[in-house]
Design an enzyme around this catalytic site. Structure first.
Site, PDB file in Angstrom:
ATOM      1  N   ASN A  54       0.878  -1.178   0.000  1.00  0.00           N
ATOM      2  CA  ASN A  54       0.000   0.000   0.000  1.00  0.00           C
ATOM      3  C   ASN A  54       0.911   1.221   0.000  1.00  0.00           C
ATOM      4  OD1 ASN A  54      -1.826   2.027   0.470  1.00  0.00           O
ATOM      5  ND2 ASN A  54      -2.207   1.497   2.622  1.00  0.00           N
ATOM      6  N   LYS A  75       0.162   4.263  -0.330  1.00  0.00           N
ATOM      7  CA  LYS A  75      -0.462   5.475   0.254  1.00  0.00           C
ATOM      8  C   LYS A  75      -0.199   6.685  -0.650  1.00  0.00           C
ATOM      9  CE  LYS A  75       0.314   3.475   4.756  1.00  0.00           C
ATOM     10  NZ  LYS A  75       0.061   3.632   6.178  1.00  0.00           N
ATOM     11  N   HIS A 104      -9.434   1.185   4.522  1.00  0.00           N
ATOM     12  CA  HIS A 104      -8.196   1.397   5.283  1.00  0.00           C
ATOM     13  C   HIS A 104      -8.496   2.338   6.452  1.00  0.00           C
ATOM     14  CE1 HIS A 104      -4.131   2.602   6.308  1.00  0.00           C
ATOM     15  NE2 HIS A 104      -3.723   1.521   5.680  1.00  0.00           N
ATOM     16  N   GLU A 118      -6.968   4.756   7.612  1.00  0.00           N
ATOM     17  CA  GLU A 118      -6.750   6.181   7.320  1.00  0.00           C
ATOM     18  C   GLU A 118      -7.966   6.766   6.598  1.00  0.00           C
ATOM     19  OE1 GLU A 118      -2.974   5.679   5.347  1.00  0.00           O
ATOM     20  OE2 GLU A 118      -2.119   5.015   7.252  1.00  0.00           O
ATOM     21  N   GLU A 155      -5.696  -5.025  10.399  1.00  0.00           N
ATOM     22  CA  GLU A 155      -4.674  -4.014  10.661  1.00  0.00           C
ATOM     23  C   GLU A 155      -5.002  -3.284  11.960  1.00  0.00           C
ATOM     24  OE1 GLU A 155      -2.614  -2.804   6.783  1.00  0.00           O
ATOM     25  OE2 GLU A 155      -4.368  -1.542   6.951  1.00  0.00           O
ATOM     26  N   GLY A 186       2.095   2.152  10.745  1.00  0.00           N
ATOM     27  CA  GLY A 186       3.043   3.257  10.611  1.00  0.00           C
ATOM     28  C   GLY A 186       3.699   3.669  11.920  1.00  0.00           C
ATOM     29  N   SER A 226       3.116  -2.198  10.493  1.00  0.00           N
ATOM     30  CA  SER A 226       4.569  -2.248  10.740  1.00  0.00           C
ATOM     31  C   SER A 226       5.163  -3.627  10.470  1.00  0.00           C
ATOM     32  CB  SER A 226       4.889  -1.772  12.162  1.00  0.00           C
ATOM     33  OG  SER A 226       4.464  -0.438  12.336  1.00  0.00           O
TER      34      SER A 226
END
Ligand code: PEP
Length: 249
Positions: free
Chosen positions: A9, A11, A94, A96, A166, A172, A212
């Site tokens: 991904n 991003k 996701h 985010e 996730e 991250g 991560s």
């Protein structure tokens, strides 16, 4: 046998030129990846068409798609548009997108249906916040995300989905879920699917871990019986580390 998958991904990273270079490097190193591992790069919309031209063994995905079919939705990119670039996958839900762009379970359920209607495989993301894990409600949160986002699908359509667990606190942050935490949640997810769609369907669904994941911890995570690969953010931006992860099964 369910698929082993490693999906990057990217991003909001890389210019078009940088993206073409990265995809070309991934493609040339992809010969080192065992043939039973599906390798995917999910890239910004602007990169899809050009990245498609430099990959072959590596498959293509988008990072999002619209929740409407077409029309007056300025700035949106539909599932049909994504599919028309030659992409086969799309990340949906996701964390985010859920948190910064207020995407609700209801919106995500619409996106999943449009992706499937356009022959795209959704990589559907679920996962709890740190506060939810600390409050010990992480299983409830993940179950609700599954139910609201996906459990409206027929068994046939559900069988086409890839799930990415996730934990938001691991994305991250450099703080990976332990191998035990990942396996425990993946097992729970598979069981929850089995309760709704039956054991046969649950057995065939690929459940990826994200958060991560890197070339140091991937082997331990992927060795778990219910972890079928990874959705990789930061470590997918370097071809060598991404490929090393895909070689970790
Ligand atoms: C992600 O964005 O899906 C992700 C897992 O990111 P990272 O690997 O950087 O934690």
């Amino acid at each position: 046998m369910r698929k082993k998958i490693v999906a990057g991904n990217w991003k909001m990273n890389t210019t078009l030129q940088e993206g073409i270079k990265l995809a070309s490097e991934v493609e040339s190193l992809s010969t080192q990846v065992p043939s039973d591992v599906t390798l995917i790069v999910c890239v910004p919309f602007t990169h899809l068409t050009e990245v498609k031209k430099v990959i072959n063994r590596t498959l293509l995905g988008a990072e999002n798609c619209a929740s409407e079919v077409s029309g007056a939705y300025t700035g949106e990119v539909s599932a049909a548009m994504v599919a028309s670039t030659g992409a086969n996958y799309v990340i949906i839900g996701h964390s985010e997108r859920r948190s910064y762009f207020n995407e609700t379970d209801e919106t995500l359920a619409k996106k999943v249906k449009l992706a499937l209607a356009n022959q795209l495989t959704p990589i559907f993301c679920i996962g709890e916040l740190l506060s939810e894990r600390e409050a010990n409600i992480h299983f409830d949160v993940v179950k609700k995300q599954l139910q609201k986002g996906l459990f409206d699908l027929s068994a046939e359509d559900f069988g086409k989905i890839v799930i990415a667990y996730e934990p938001v606190w691991a994305i991250g942050t450099g703080r990976t879920a332990t191998s035990e935490q990942a396996q425990e949640m993946h097992y729970f997810i598979r069981n929850t699917i089995a309760e709704k769609y039956g054991k046969e369907v649950a057995k065939e669904i690929s459940i990826l871990y994200g958060g991560s994941c890197n070339d140091k911890n991937a082997a331990e995570l992927f060795a778990n019986p219910d972890v079928d690969g990874g959705l990789i953010g930061g470590a997918s931006l370097k071809a060598e580390s991404f490929i090393a992860i895909a070689r970790s099964f």
